[in-house]
Design a protein around this motif. Sequence first.
Motif, short mmCIF file in Angstrom:
data_model
loop_
_atom_site.label_atom_id
_atom_site.label_comp_id
_atom_site.label_asym_id
_atom_site.label_seq_id
_atom_site.Cartn_x
_atom_site.Cartn_y
_atom_site.Cartn_z
N SER A 106 44.19 25.07 37.38
CA SER A 106 44.51 24.95 35.96
C SER A 106 43.42 25.60 35.12
CB SER A 106 44.65 23.47 35.56
OG SER A 106 45.88 22.95 36.03
N GLU A 145 49.36 20.95 39.07
CA GLU A 145 48.87 21.95 38.11
C GLU A 145 49.68 21.88 36.82
OE1 GLU A 145 48.14 26.05 39.16
OE2 GLU A 145 48.05 25.50 41.26
N SER A 184 47.97 21.20 33.26
CA SER A 184 47.93 22.23 32.23
C SER A 184 48.83 21.89 31.05
CB SER A 184 48.34 23.58 32.83
OG SER A 184 47.38 23.99 33.77
N PHE A 224 53.40 26.01 30.82
CA PHE A 224 52.31 26.53 31.66
C PHE A 224 52.69 27.88 32.26
CE2 PHE A 224 50.26 25.85 36.09
CZ PHE A 224 49.09 26.49 35.72
#
Length: 493
Positions: free
Chosen positions: A210, A238, A242, A250
């Motif tokens: 991230s 992730e 994020s 993301f």
Amino acid sequence: MTLRVYNTLTGEKEIFVPLLPGKVGMYVCGVTVYDYCHIGHARAGVVFDIIFRYLKFAGYDVTYVRNYTDIDDKIINRANQEGTDYRTIADRYIQAFDEDMNRLGLAKPTVEPKATDHIAGIIGIIEALIAKGHAYVSDGDVYYAVETFPHYLKLSGRNLEEMQAGARVEVGDKKRHPMDFALWKGSKPGEPWWQSPWGNGRPGWHIECSAMSMEFLGKTFDIHGGGKDLVFPHHENEIAQSEGANGCKFVRYWLHNGFVNINAEKMSKSLGNFFTIREVLKKYDSETLRLFILSAHYRSPIDFSDQNLEEAQSGLERIYSCLSALDDILNGQSLSAEIAVIENPSQVGLELQEKIDQCLPRFVEAMDDDFNSALALGVLFEMVRAANRFLAETKEYTSLSLSMIAHVRHLFVETGSILGLFAVLPSVWLEKIKSAKADRVDISPEEIERLIVERTESRVAKNFKRGDEIRDLLLAKGILLFDSPQATTWKVK
RNA sequence: GGCGCGUUAUCCAAGAGGCUAGGAGCCGGUCUGCAAAACCGUUAACGUCGGUUCGAAUCCGACACGCGCCUCCA
């Protein structure tokens, strides 16, 4: 050309539209550096290498980030086993990774960041997550509270209840929810550590990706790739990190490559059925391994076996043999302007011209369809067939036919630069394969040459019986002979 | 148990309602003293059972078998 890619997030092929016109941001999970890479890593490397190359070929300005995760439990364990520090282990296997990928002919990513160079960014994201109520501190550790992120598990298409049902998830007493995962781990005595608002510790797995993707590609970027086995938990986590920290999308397109199997079973460290890249490259040439990987679609499983690698090698030999023949003609002929002012192309000439015209459009069409390298290779093999046929039937090379041959040769350079193939001088590649095979045969090249001389003398004297005896003798040792008007050459079967 | 993927000729492997995929191999032919390479020709396929359709490897359903993820993994 319209590129379509299969997006794991939607489960569909979608038309690829980058965030910014003409630019692509791509992040691919590299490796945790605690051991030598195996063929599974090779596949992921090669697959995203051709995706990177193809995007550039398609005219995009690509920023390709591939990380090293150089701090992790496994690295620490390995260091403890060897009685050394984590840095020694990480650096050793970073170097080994670079060597392996280099030998596989991978283009260098734009950036290859290390997790430990991004501790500040990692801490920043964790602080943001705590501030937004997505994470909590627990006895020196920091955990992500998965229940606070409504989209959790949207990539792998599961839900929390199902995951827990038959799950082998241990409820850590520091966690509020069994599926919560560590963002920061307080260090135990003797472990590497960095200072943080929560005490000395180190990042958990997932958070480094991230941080590094945000650093180089921004909060939202186009492509995130990795092996299928990273979908859960790594990529799922992730996303939670994020999107939880940044409050915006993301990744737009998630791409995942399939596994390498051994006897239809996944190759993995835990099963112990893996081959390292360096082991395999002792036996097979790197472009052979590449051709093997590219001969199947990147999302399908491929079965790693000697038979399949040898088939790939035969196929590559077919191509290089053709290229070598093309080079011989191009190097040996000087263009004579006098020949053939009016040329009537033969039937094979017309066929070849048609293949030449169709080659790149068909190649591009294949690659545009979710990077269908297997189909793209089929186009190239058709080109080989047409070229071989042309060479076999053409006695005199006119300026027209020479320009066609040069065109064919160039097409292999161009498509080869996308696939990472045909980068070696054909004569050199063929010679390399020949000597590699010769090493595995129970007879020396000198001995072979001596027998060939004897056989040639016999044949000149019309003593074909002795000549055939020698040929059979060599054949029994796996050596094939080729007689041509100029000389007798040999190769290993 | 939950979720997902796959099954194409001897093998590997694309394709995805009507249009030659391709590679490796087998078998003939050209070439050769005989071969080999190369080229030419030939062969063969969509797991099973139903359904939709003028037409199904392709779409739908059931079943069988195989695999993956759900635990560190590319």
